[in-house]
Design a protein around this motif. Structure first.
Motif, short mmCIF file in Angstrom:
data_model
loop_
_atom_site.label_atom_id
_atom_site.label_comp_id
_atom_site.label_asym_id
_atom_site.label_seq_id
_atom_site.Cartn_x
_atom_site.Cartn_y
_atom_site.Cartn_z
N UNK A 185 19.84 -10.05 36.64
CA UNK A 185 18.65 -9.81 37.45
C UNK A 185 18.20 -8.37 37.23
N UNK A 186 16.96 -8.20 36.74
CA UNK A 186 16.43 -6.86 36.51
C UNK A 186 16.10 -6.23 37.86
N UNK A 187 16.57 -5.00 38.12
CA UNK A 187 16.24 -4.33 39.37
C UNK A 187 14.73 -4.24 39.55
N UNK A 188 14.24 -4.39 40.76
CA UNK A 188 12.79 -4.36 41.01
C UNK A 188 12.10 -3.12 40.46
N UNK A 194 8.39 -0.61 36.56
CA UNK A 194 8.08 0.35 35.49
C UNK A 194 7.66 -0.37 34.21
N UNK A 195 8.31 -1.49 33.90
CA UNK A 195 7.95 -2.24 32.69
C UNK A 195 6.51 -2.75 32.76
#
Length: 854
Positions: free
Chosen positions: A28-31, A36-37
């Motif tokens: 799970x990518x941190x929010x 930022x992406x």
């Protein structure tokens, strides 16, 4: 699973394994990372969509104001993204500044943090400017160029920053430029000029968002007045770095002379010109307190600390390095080519100078992303006020019609502007910032993106350079040749050759005509760039088909070369074939013995004994010595041509054969009664004559012989500039000229390199120039002038030869200034001894006096 038990077919205990792939658990990518992406690419492309610009500002500013202060990761990503855009894509600075100020209105802490981050980066570059260990990447433009761009961004933030703090930044930079300029009263200081020009160029940006600020106007007027009275512009006229030896199509303008008048004009008349250049974003601005300041004062190095760095010759960045010599404007698209109007914003205006500065910044700083550079430079107009440029892709014919109908309509073409500035970097003297391949492929990329719009722009540049060839600097002729041939090879060799037919017909049989020489070299180069000769030939008109003969010397000369070895034996021209050794042909009386020499070289080195070779040559001398004029020369030639023939599949093959045979050759050569100079000349000649149909291969293999110490650099140059009945191939053939520069460049990179070879070439060229001017009969105090439309071809040829020779001297002095600068007294003595023509001595002596300034 069957009945709760694992199926027997998949029982690992029985030797079976489940080979179904084990998928990794999805992380799970941190929010904040996801945010930022999504957000940072939007910041990097801010302003590219005019329709979405206002919405993008609103969305991004709200997100930054709300998110700032929550996560360190977000702040670092934001700071780095803003800095990257500011220093790599300066045309987007106003959009980023607007975003920053809208954020500042909603979250002053965020605004202050961005301001101080940029200020700290500026301080870091000031510190690095006196760091002798600073390592730069290929896309590094230099600390002072970075300071310029960061100051520009801070200037855009003038509504949110305390006025006096901004003015103080400018004042301190101007004071530094004045102090550097005053270190030596007569001598030009490159860094002083860079800081002076860069800082002045930024001043109008103070008013981008502060149009009605009378207080700021007064302070800026005083600032400009002070620097105008204290900075002494040193006009430096270096003829060595001029693009044209004679007949320059335009008068170039020096940056240091033009920048102040340009800035004063754009700020005059209530800044009308400035507001015609910059778009009005006031509708998106938010009220600013104007009280943000910097945490610390800027700590600039002193002039004394910077003195050893101020020559800008220590590899500190591509754009900073451009100031090493005086910077001049550069033109390609002149008004008289299309009609009585300009298609490029003139350099003598603030807009013209600024556009050039921005395009150079984009091209130099984003070398790592050629595709993005190709996109940005031709969409630069989107970031300035609409109406400055015509519609993209508009043809010259359309412009002429529109201009006749409405003489005040704009005729500036963004395509012309972008291509001209990229060409200015290719054709910059004395050096180029990046390998030429970068610029050539960038231009190919731009053309491929929009061929209908860009191809005609290239075509006009090709014609401009061709028409200017007579006076163009020698190095620039080579760069033009490279660019043209690479461009053609990427576009099916398509060119309207019939445009040049008249010139070709008129001077087809001349040897030194600059335009015929160019056409001949171009077609030969195109043939080398393709495996399909037919592609090139099909593009040519009948007039140019004869130039597809790629022979280095005419066939008659080649026959004479082989005939010179024999008496009482006639060479049959029909047996002189490309890529084949003549001495192995069936017509040759002892071809089998020559084949034995080749067979010897095909053996593995451990299986060889040099006595075998000696026995072969003893038998040749015993049986056939009577028909050989000079047996020593014959032996050297057979050996080198046998090796060249054996390794003719590729350069690596040639290297292997010569390397493996180095000791054998050395042993045989010791048994021959010949002086070193003659032996080395015969070696070079044997290889170049073997590769007569592709002299580039020949010269590259000669380089291999040099690397194995079979020949010297001096012997290669001596061969290239031999006189042959008034013909000197080293002055006109591209492969020979490239070999000369390659030989000298390799020599200059050696730590133990002697200047003897450099001096030798200067002496040789001086002799050729002196002899030529004697044959012309020009008065001692008169300049040699190429007669226009003269029916006297002999006089024309001698004039062209003289210009070529003098141009060669100019180019080697400039390109190898460090080497020649150590021998100025010796060179002046040689000049006095070898040249009796006073005007020639005066010209060359002036170049010698300029060497210390390069």
């Amino acid at each position: 699973m069957v009945g709760g038990k694992r199926s027997r077919n998949f029982d690992e205990d029985d030797g079976y394994r489940d080979f179904r792939p084990r998928m990794p658990k999805r992380q799970r990518i941190p929010p904040v990372v996801q945010l930022c992406k999504e957000m940072m690419p939007d910041i990097r492309t801010l302003g590219e969509s005019i329709k979405a610009f206002e919405e993008d500002i609103k969305f991004l500013s709200e997100a930054i104001a709300n998110e700032f202060g929550n996560e360190e990761y977000f702040q670092e990503a934001l700071f780095k993204t803003i800095n990257a855009v500011v220093v790599e894509q300066p045309h987007k600075q106003p959009a980023i500044a607007l975003l920053t100020m809208v954020v500042n209105a909603a979250n002053p802490v965020a605004g202050k943090s961005i301001l101080n981050y940029i200020f700290d980066k500026m301080q870091g570059w000031c510190t690095d400017s006196i760091n002798s260990d600073l390592e730069v990447t290929s896309s590094e433009t230099g600390p002072w160029n970075k300071i310029k761009l960061l100051l520009r961004f801070l200037s855009l933030l003038s509504p949110m920053v305390e006025e006096d703090e901004l003015i103080l930044l400018y004042q301190r930079l101007f004071d530094l430029s004045v102090n550097l300029n005053n270190l030596h009263s007569e001598k030009r200081n490159p860094l002083s000029e860079a800081i002076y020009c860069n800082t002045l160029l930024n001043i109008p940006y103070l008013f981008y968002f502060s149009r009605g600020n009378e207080s700021l106007r007064g302070k800026v007027a005083e600032l400009i007045s002070n620097v105008e009275s204290s900075y002494v512009v040193k006009h430096t006229n270096l003829s060595l770095i001029k693009e044209y030896n004679t007949n320059s199509p335009y008068e170039s303008v020096q940056w240091v002379s033009a920048v102040l008048p340009n800035v004063k004009r754009v700020l005059a008349n209530d800044m009308q010109q400035l507001f015609e250049l910059f778009p009005d974003y006031s509708g998106m601005m938010k009220p600013q307190p104007g009280n943000q300041g910097f945490n610390d004062p800027l700590n600039l190095p002193s002039a004394e600390q910077l003195e050893s760095f101020s020559g800008l010759d220590r590899g500190i960045g591509s754009i900073d390095g451009m100031w090493k010599v005086p910077r001049y404007s550069y033109r390609v698209y002149l008004p008289n080519q299309v009609g009585e109007f300009e298609t490029v914003v003139p350099f003598t205006t603030y807009g013209g100078m600024l556009f050039e500065d921005i395009i150079i910044d984009i091209v130099e700083s984003m070398e790592f992303n050629r595709k993005e550079v190709a996109k940005q430079v031709v969409t630069l107009d989107l970031f300035f006020k609409p109406g400055i440029f015509t519609e993209p892709g508009q043809s010259i014919a359309q412009l002429i019609a529109l201009h006749e109908e409405n003489p005040i309509i704009t005729t500036y073409k963004i395509e012309d502007l972008a291509i001209e500035k990229i060409l200015s970097m290719i054709f910059k003297l004395p050096t180029v910032s990046h390998p030429f391949a970068y610029f050539y492929t960038l231009l190919v990329e731009i053309c491929q993106n929009s061929p209908k719009a860009i191809a005609p722009v290239f075509g006009r540049a090709f014609r401009y350079f061709f028409n200017s060839l007579d006076g163009l600097d020698l190095e620039l002729k080579l760069r033009y040749l490279d660019w043209f041939s690479i461009q053609m090879s990427n576009f099916n060799f398509s060119w309207k050759w019939n445009e040049w037919e008249e010139e070709s017909i008129k001077y087809h049989d001349t040897f030194y005509s600059p335009k015929v020489t160019f056409m001949r070299n171009l077609i030969r180069k195109e043939l080398r760039l393709t495996s399909s000769r037919a592609d090139v030939e099909e593009s040519l008109t009948d007039e140019f088909k004869s130039y597809t003969d790629s022979s280095f010397v005419p066939r008659s000369d080649l026959v004479n070369y082989y005939q010179s070895f024999f008496k009482d034996f006639q060479v049959d021209p029909n047996f002189l074939k490309d890529n084949t050794m003549y001495f192995t042909q069936a017509c040759f009386p002892f071809n089998e013995l020559v084949q034995d020499v080749i067979n010897y070289f095909h053996k593995q080195p451990l299986d060889r004994n040099v006595s075998e070779l000696l026995t072969i040559f003893e038998e040749i001398q015993k049986t056939y010595g009577g028909i050989i004029v000079d047996f020593n020369k014959f032996v050297v030639t057979i050996l080198l041509q046998a090796l060249t023939f054996s390794g003719n599949r590729s350069l690596s093959h040639a290297n292997k054969y010569i390397g493996d045979s180095q000791n054998d050759l050395a042993e045989i050569f010791t048994k021959l009664e010949i002086d070193q100079d003659s032996k080395e000349r015969w070696i070079v000649e044997a290889i170049i004559r073997y590769w007569n149909n592709n002299s580039q291969n020949g010269y590259l293999i000669v380089d291999t012989c040099k690397n194995f110490e079979l020949v010297s650099a001096k012997s290669i140059l001596n061969f290239s500039f031999l006189e042959d009945r008034g013909r000197n191939w080293g002055l006109v053939d591209a492969t020979s000229i490239e070999s000369t520069f390659r030989t000298l460049t390799e020599l200059s990179l050696r730590r133990d390199a002697s200047v003897e070879t450099f001096v030798f070439l200067f002496e040789r060229l001086s002799e050729i120039a002196s002899q030529t001017v004697k044959e012309l009969g020009t008065a001692p105090d008169a300049a040699v002038i190429v007669p226009e439309d003269s029916g006297d071809i002999t006089k024309l040829e001698l004039s062209w030869k003289y210009e070529s020779c003098l141009g060669f001297i100019k180019s080697i002095l400039r390109k190898y200034a460090d080497e020649y600068a150590t021998s100025i007294d010796q060179l002046n003595a040689l000049l006095k001894e070898k040249v009796s023509h006073e005007k020639t001595k005066e010209i060359v002596a002036n170049w010698l006096s300029e060497l210390q300034q390069l």
